[in-house]
Design a protein around this motif. Structure first.
Motif, mmCIF file in Angstrom:
data_model
loop_
_atom_site.group_PDB
_atom_site.id
_atom_site.type_symbol
_atom_site.label_atom_id
_atom_site.label_comp_id
_atom_site.label_asym_id
_atom_site.label_seq_id
_atom_site.Cartn_x
_atom_site.Cartn_y
_atom_site.Cartn_z
ATOM 1 N N VAL A 80 14.539 -12.583 6.968
ATOM 2 C CA VAL A 80 13.220 -12.055 7.315
ATOM 3 C C VAL A 80 12.203 -12.584 6.304
ATOM 4 C CG1 VAL A 80 11.828 -9.958 7.544
ATOM 5 C CG2 VAL A 80 14.219 -9.950 8.263
ATOM 6 N N PRO A 81 11.044 -13.055 6.752
ATOM 7 C CA PRO A 81 10.022 -13.506 5.793
ATOM 8 C C PRO A 81 9.649 -12.367 4.840
ATOM 9 C CG PRO A 81 9.438 -14.177 8.009
ATOM 10 C CD PRO A 81 10.605 -13.257 8.155
ATOM 11 N N GLU A 82 9.378 -12.724 3.617
ATOM 12 C CA GLU A 82 9.087 -11.706 2.610
ATOM 13 C C GLU A 82 7.876 -10.855 2.971
ATOM 14 O OE1 GLU A 82 8.931 -13.145 -1.362
ATOM 15 O OE2 GLU A 82 11.038 -13.791 -1.393
ATOM 16 N N ASP A 83 6.891 -11.448 3.667
ATOM 17 C CA ASP A 83 5.703 -10.666 4.004
ATOM 18 C C ASP A 83 5.953 -9.683 5.140
ATOM 19 O OD1 ASP A 83 5.866 -12.362 6.154
ATOM 20 O OD2 ASP A 83 3.875 -13.239 5.901
ATOM 21 N N GLN A 84 7.181 -9.684 5.684
ATOM 22 C CA GLN A 84 7.540 -8.718 6.718
ATOM 23 C C GLN A 84 8.430 -7.604 6.179
ATOM 24 O OE1 GLN A 84 6.312 -8.848 9.897
ATOM 25 N NE2 GLN A 84 5.042 -10.469 9.022
ATOM 26 N N ILE A 85 8.487 -7.493 4.855
ATOM 27 C CA ILE A 85 9.304 -6.459 4.218
ATOM 28 C C ILE A 85 8.373 -5.487 3.504
ATOM 29 C CG2 ILE A 85 11.112 -6.000 2.516
ATOM 30 C CD1 ILE A 85 12.143 -8.849 3.070
ATOM 31 N N HIS A 86 8.476 -4.202 3.837
ATOM 32 C CA HIS A 86 7.565 -3.195 3.308
ATOM 33 C C HIS A 86 8.312 -1.923 2.939
ATOM 34 C CE1 HIS A 86 4.434 -5.830 4.793
ATOM 35 N NE2 HIS A 86 4.994 -5.789 5.997
ATOM 36 N N PHE A 87 7.759 -1.212 1.974
ATOM 37 C CA PHE A 87 8.314 0.052 1.499
ATOM 38 C C PHE A 87 7.313 1.154 1.848
ATOM 39 C CE2 PHE A 87 10.347 -3.212 -0.808
ATOM 40 C CZ PHE A 87 11.504 -2.738 -1.415
ATOM 41 N N ALA A 88 7.703 2.092 2.691
ATOM 42 C CA ALA A 88 6.809 3.185 3.068
ATOM 43 C C ALA A 88 7.602 4.302 3.728
ATOM 44 C CB ALA A 88 5.721 2.693 4.033
ATOM 45 N N SER A 89 7.082 5.525 3.618
ATOM 46 C CA SER A 89 7.638 6.691 4.326
ATOM 47 C C SER A 89 9.114 6.892 4.058
ATOM 48 C CB SER A 89 7.397 6.546 5.833
ATOM 49 O OG SER A 89 6.033 6.392 6.092
ATOM 50 N N ASN A 90 9.524 6.674 2.805
ATOM 51 C CA ASN A 90 10.936 6.822 2.414
ATOM 52 C C ASN A 90 11.854 5.864 3.151
ATOM 53 O OD1 ASN A 90 10.919 9.041 0.403
ATOM 54 N ND2 ASN A 90 10.056 10.206 2.124
ATOM 55 N N LYS A 91 11.280 4.758 3.608
ATOM 56 C CA LYS A 91 12.061 3.736 4.307
ATOM 57 C C LYS A 91 11.706 2.366 3.750
ATOM 58 C CE LYS A 91 13.654 6.731 7.379
ATOM 59 N NZ LYS A 91 15.077 7.156 7.398
ATOM 60 N N VAL A 92 12.588 1.415 4.032
ATOM 61 C CA VAL A 92 12.319 0.004 3.756
ATOM 62 C C VAL A 92 12.383 -0.726 5.092
ATOM 63 C CG1 VAL A 92 13.008 -2.058 2.498
ATOM 64 C CG2 VAL A 92 13.334 0.203 1.454
ATOM 65 N N PHE A 93 11.287 -1.357 5.471
ATOM 66 C CA PHE A 93 11.180 -2.056 6.744
ATOM 67 C C PHE A 93 11.381 -3.545 6.493
ATOM 68 C CE2 PHE A 93 8.672 1.793 6.904
ATOM 69 C CZ PHE A 93 9.030 2.362 8.117
ATOM 70 N N ALA A 94 12.466 -4.083 7.041
ATOM 71 C CA ALA A 94 12.776 -5.509 6.918
ATOM 72 C C ALA A 94 12.845 -6.094 8.315
ATOM 73 C CB ALA A 94 14.084 -5.722 6.172
ATOM 74 N N GLY A 95 11.715 -6.606 8.790
ATOM 75 C CA GLY A 95 11.662 -7.063 10.181
ATOM 76 C C GLY A 95 11.883 -5.883 11.106
ATOM 77 N N GLU A 96 12.853 -6.024 12.010
ATOM 78 C CA GLU A 96 13.174 -4.950 12.954
ATOM 79 C C GLU A 96 14.107 -3.922 12.346
ATOM 80 O OE1 GLU A 96 11.759 -4.633 15.812
ATOM 81 O OE2 GLU A 96 10.684 -6.536 15.699
ATOM 82 N N LYS A 97 14.630 -4.224 11.187
ATOM 83 C CA LYS A 97 15.617 -3.342 10.571
ATOM 84 C C LYS A 97 14.930 -2.305 9.692
ATOM 85 C CE LYS A 97 20.269 -3.735 8.665
ATOM 86 N NZ LYS A 97 20.885 -3.301 9.933
#
Length: 790
Positions: free
Chosen positions: A562-579
Motif C-alpha cells: 500500500v502506498p505510504e500516503d494511504q496509511i493513516h492512524f485514527a479512531s483507534n485504528k490503523v487504515f492501510a488501504g482497504e485493510k
C-alpha cells in the motif's frame, strides 16, 4: 485508490479533525487531586530504616560570623542518628544554579536570617525537629543590609549593572512637551505552593543516589546532588511525578533540600527524607524580587510617549541565584505593549543580607510591565485623558514596532484587535461614565476602572535552555508509554503532551501511560519554566511519535503493498488501504519484523539569537497577548478594597486544551491579584522575616474572587510561528492581567483630586491605599492638568 473513511466522520481519515488536541479534556490527575490519591514526594512508600532530616538555623542571628557551634544537645536527643555540618559534605558545599555562591550549609558566616547551618538526621521527623532547636549558635553580629536603599548606600551588588538603550533618551526628554517623574515600590511575593519543599534520597550501589524531589528542574537537582556527593552525574537519578505547585519556587531552590537529603543518605547509608515545615519554608526560601523603580517619561500634549528612563533597583538577596535572568526579563518587559522612541532601561542587581530571591511566575516580567503601566497612568492623569486612550495611542503598530532591545513586534495587529474586542465586550466606555457618576455622588466609597494589555515574550532568554527531549515507547499490545523532561506542577503539561501523542497515533488517552519525569530516561533537560513547557516538550514528544509512526508506515507499506500516503492512524485504528487494523495488531507484527518501536525525540526552539553581551538579537520566539478590564471599589476611610468585576480576553493561539488554558488564565490572574493587593512581605529592622505563615501572610481566598469574573479565549489565526499545533504559551502571561486591578485602584484614588498622581505602591493593601488617599488629600490640586511629579 481513495483514502479509507474515518468511521466517526464519514470522511477520509487523512482529513479527520483532531480527536484529542483542542478538546477541553480534564487534567490527567484531576480525579486523584480531589480524592486525595495523587502521590507527592511525601507520599512515596517509606522503606524500612528510613530516616528524617530537619534543617537547623540560628534563630537569634540575622547576619554575623559564627564564633561557636555547639551541637552536643542536639546529638544527645533520643533517636538522633547524626548532625551534619559543612564539614560533612563529601563534595562541594554549594547548591547554586550557576555561580557557586549558595552554600548548602553556612560555613563560618551566617549571611541571612534563616540560613541553614546544620541538619539533624533522626529516626522520626519529630525527634529531628525538636533536636534542631537545641543547638547553640554563637555569632559576632554584622550590621545587616536589608532594603534596596541600604544596598545602594553600601554599593553592594550580586551581579553587574545592565542596560538597554535606544536612541538618545536625554535628547528625547529635552524635546518632550511634558516630563513626569517619580519613584514606585513594587513588592515581592511568597510562592505559597500547597506542597512545601521536599526531597527523599535513597542510596544505590557504587555510591549512586536516587532522589525523589519536588522540583521544576530535575537535571539541576541531579547536577547538584552529584556535586555535593563528589560523584559523576550518571550515578544520580532524580525523579518527580508531580508537584503540589511550584510557580518558580522549585526551579533552583529545590536544590538545597535534595542535596541535604542526599548528604544524609550517603552519610548514614539509609534512605533519608526532608520535608520543610511551612514556617521554615517561607523563611528559608526565596521570593519574587521586589523593586524600587525610579522613572521619568517625556510625552507630548496628546499623551504620546517621546522618551523613557527607567531604573530598576532589585533586592536580590545574599547570592545571585536566578537574578540575572529575572532582572533581564524585567527589562525586556519594561515596555509592556508600548513603543518608546528613545529609552534607557537600567537594572541594578543589589546584594542584601536576606534570603536569595528567585524565579516566580512571570520571572521579572510582571514588575517591568507594572512600571510601564505607572507611566501610562501618570500621563493620563496629568493630561486629563482616559488611561485607555493613552494606552492605545502608545501601542506598537505597523510603523512603530521595535522594542527597546531591537526585537520586532510582528503581531501588533493582534494587540489592537484583542483590546478593541475587550473594550467592546466589557462595555468599557459606558462603565466609565457610570464610575464617574458613582464617584460624584459617593463621598467615601470610590470606584476605579482600568483596561490594561499584556504582551509577554515566550522563550528562555538563555539560549541553551530552549531545548527538550522526550521518550516514547509503543508496546506490542498497542499501549504507549510517554516520558519527557517537563515537570507537572498542576498546570496540565502532562495532559497536553499526552493529547498530542494520542492524536499522533490516532488513539484515545486511555492508551497513553504518562510516567514520572526521570533523569535516567530523558537527560540534560531544562527547567519547566518560562511558559515553555508545552512548546518544548510536546514538540519533542510529537517528533518521537512521528519517528515511530514513520517506521510503522514503512513496514505496513511493504507488508501490504500500500502506498505510504494511504496509511493513516485514527479512531483507534490503523487504515492501510482497504485493510483496517488495530494499533496492537500493527505493533505485534512490527515487533515480529524487528521494527524499532521506541524513539527519543528532540526539539530546539528555532530563531533565538539573543546575545546578552551586545544586547542584540531576538530573545523570544513570539509574544503572547491578553487584556483585562477590572472595576474596583475602595473605601477611603479604611483603605479596604473589593474587585467588583473582571473581564479577560487572552490569546493562547489555537488552544491544545481550552479547559486547562482557561484554568491557567483564571489562576494566574488571581495569583497576580494577590501579589498586587494582599500579599505583603515584611522584614523588621533587624532583618527577620515576620510574614512567615498563613497567619501573617494573606493570599487570595475564595471570597477575593471577583463576583463577576468573565474569561474568554481570543479567536485569532493561531500562532504564526511553527509551534505545537499553532498554540501559544499560557503559564505566565495571565499573571500580568492583574495589572488591571492595580491600575483600577490607582484610578479610584486619583478620582479624589483630578490631575494629581497618587503615590500608590504595590501591593495596594488597605494600608497602602490609605497612605495614597491621605497623600492626595494633603496635596494641593494642580491647575489645568499641569504635569506633576509623583
Amino acid at each position: 485508490m481513495t483514502a479509507p473513511l474515518d468511521p466517526r466522520k464519514g470522511q477520509p481519515a487523512a482529513a479527520a479533525t483532531l480527536a484529542q488536541v483542542r478538546k477541553p479534556l480534564a487534567h490527567d490527575s484531576a480525579q486523584k487531586h480531589v480524592t486525595g490519591t495523587a502521590a507527592y514526594v511525601d507520599d512515596v512508600v517509606e522503606p524500612v530504616g528510613m530516616l528524617h532530616v530537619a534543617p537547623g538555623w540560628a534563630r537569634n542571628a540575622v547576619r554575623g560570623k559564627i564564633l561557636n557551634l555547639d551541637l552536643d544537645k542536639a546529638r544527645a536527643v533520643d533517636g538522633v542518628v547524626a548532625v551534619l555540618t559543612a564539614a560533612d559534605v563529601p563534595g562541594i558545599n554549594d547548591c547554586s544554579p550557576a555561580l557557586g555562591d549558595d552554600p548548602v550549609f553556612a560555613d563560618g558566616e551566617i549571611q541571612f536570617f534563616g540560613q541553614v547551618v546544620f541538619a539533624v538526621v533522626a529516626e522520626t521527623r519529630d525527634a529531628a525537629r525538636r533536636a534542631a532547636r537545641l543547638a547553640a549558635v554563637e555569632i559576632e553580629p554584622i550590621t545587616a543590609i536589608i532594603s534596596p536603599e541600604d544596598a545602594v548606600a553600601a554599593d553592594t551588588t550580586v551581579l553587574p549593572d545592565y542596560q538597554f538603550r535606544r536612541g538618545s533618551p536625554e535628547t528625547g526628554m529635552t524635546a518632550a512637551d511634558h516630563i513626569l517623574s517619580g519613584v514606585m515600590h513594587i513588592g515581592g511575593q511568597e510562592h505559597f505552593y500547597l506542597e512545601g519543599q521536599a526531597a527523599f534520597a535513597v542510596p544505590q550501589e557504587d555510591g549512586g543516589m536516587f532522589v525523589h524531589s519536588s522540583t521544576q528542574h530535575p537535571t539541576e537537582v541531579q547536577h547538584t546532588v552529584a556535586k555535593v556527593l563528589g560523584v559523576p552525574d550518571a550515578l544520580v537519578t532524580t525523579e518527580v511525578r508531580r508537584m503540589g505547585g511550584g510557580f518558580g519556587g522549585k526551579e533552583s531552590q529545590a536544590n538545597q533540600w535534595a542535596a541535604i537529603a542526599a548528604i544524609a543518605a550517603a552519610h548514614t547509608g539509609r534512605p533519608c527524607k526532608l520535608r520543610l515545615d511551612r514556617d521554615d519554608d517561607m523563611i528559608m526560601t526565596g521570593k519574587r524580587h521586589d523593586f524600587r523603580v525610579e522613572w521619568q517619561v517625556g510625552h507630548d500634549g496628546e499623551g504620546r510617549i517621546r522618551a523613557v528612563e527607567l531604573d530598576f533597583l532589585a533586592r536580590c538577596g545574599y547570592s545571585a541565584d536566578l537574578s540575572l535572568g529575572v532582572n533581564d526579563r524585567t527589562m525586556f518587559h519594561a515596555d509592556s505593549s508600548y513603543f518608546y522612541p528613545d529609552a534607557a532601561i537600567r537594572s541594578r542587581r543589589l546584594k542584601t543580607d536576606t534570603v536569595s530571591n528567585t524565579a516566580f511566575r512571570g520571572f521579572g516580567g510582571p514588575q517591568g510591565m507594572l512600571a510601564a503601566e505607572r507611566l501610562i497612568d501618570a500621563i493620563a492623569i496629568s493630561t486629563g485623558k482616559d488611561p485607555l486612550e493613552v494606552r492605545k495611542i502608545n501601542f506598537y503598530d505597523a510603523e512603530r514596532n521595535f522594542t527597546p532591545y531591537g526585537m520586532p513586534v510582528e503581531e501588533h495587529h493582534v494587540l489592537h484587535d484583542l483590546i478593541a474586542q475587550l473594550e467592546k465586550s466589557s462595555g468599557y466606555w459606558d462603565r466609565r461614565e457610570r464610575v464617574r457618576a458613582f464617584n460624584a455622588a459617593s463621598p467615601v466609597l470610590k470606584k476605579g476602572l482600568a483596561l490594561t494589555p499584556v504582551k509577554f515574550g515566550i522563550s528562555f532568554t538563555l539560549k541553551h535552555l530552549n531545548q527538550a527531549g522526550a521518550l516514547v515507547h509503543l508496546y506490542t499490545d498497542g499501549s504507549i508509554q510517554l516520558n519527557h523532561g517537563g515537570t507537572e506542577m498542576g498546570q496540565g503539561l502532562y495532559q497536553k503532551v499526552a493529547q498530542v501523542v494520542a492524536d499522533e497515533f490516532g488513539v484515545g488517552l486511555d492508551r497513553i501511560r504518562i510516567t514520572a519525569t526521570n533523569t535516567s530516561k530523558v537527560p540534560n533537560t531544562g527547567p519547566t519554566a518560562a511558559s515553555s513547557g508545552t512548546d518544548l516538550n510536546a514538540m519533542a514528544a510529537k517528533r518521537a511519535a512521528e519517528a515511530i509512526k514513520a517506521r510503522l508506515i514503512g513496514f505496513l507499506s511493504t507488508e501490504h503493498q500500500v502506498p505510504e500516503d494511504q496509511i493513516h492512524f485514527a479512531s483507534n485504528k490503523v487504515f492501510a488501504g482497504e485493510k483496517v487494523l488495530t494499533l496492537a495488531e500493527v505493533a505485534k507484527a512490527a515487533h515480529m519484523a524487528r521494527i524499532q518501536m521506541s524513539h527519543a525525540g528532540f526539539y530546539a526552539t528555532p530563531g533565538i539569537t539573543w546575545e546578552r553581551e551586545s544586547a542584540t538579537g531576538r530573545p523570544f520566539l513570539y509574544f503572547a497577548y491578553g487584556g483585562a478590564c477590572a472595576e474596583v471599589t475602595i473605601d477611603t476611610m479604611t483603605g479596604e478594597m473589593t474587585v467588583d468585576r473582571v473581564d479577560i480576553l487572552h490569546d493562547v493561539g489555537h488552544s491544545i486544551n481550552p479547559a486547562i488554558d482557561i484554568g491557567q488564565i483564571e489562576g494566574g490572574f488571581v495569583q497576580g491579584m494577590g501579589w498586587l493587593t494582599t500579599e505583603e512581605l515584611w522584614w523588621d529592622d533587624a532583618g527577620r522575616l515576620r510574614t512567615h505563615a498563613p497567619s501573617t501572610y494573606k493570599i487570595p481566598t475564595a471570597s477575593d474572587i471577583p463576583p463577576d469574573f468573565r474569561v474568554a479565549l481570543y479567536e485569532g489565526n493561531g500562532n504564526p510561528q511553527d509551534t505545537i499545533y499553532r498554540s501559544k504559551a499560557v503559564g505566565e502571561p495571565p499573571v500580568m492581567l492583574a495589572n488591571a486591578v492595580f491600575c483600577a485602584i490607582n484610578d479610584a484614588v486619583a478620582s479624589l483630586k483630578p490631575g494629581m498622581i497618587p503615590e500608590l505602591n504595590a501591593p495596594a493593601t488597605p494600608e497602602a491605599i490609605m497612605k495614597a488617599v491621605r497623600g492626595m488629600r494633603r496635596a494641593k490640586a494642580p491647575q489645568s492638568h499641569e504635569p506633576v511629579q509623583a
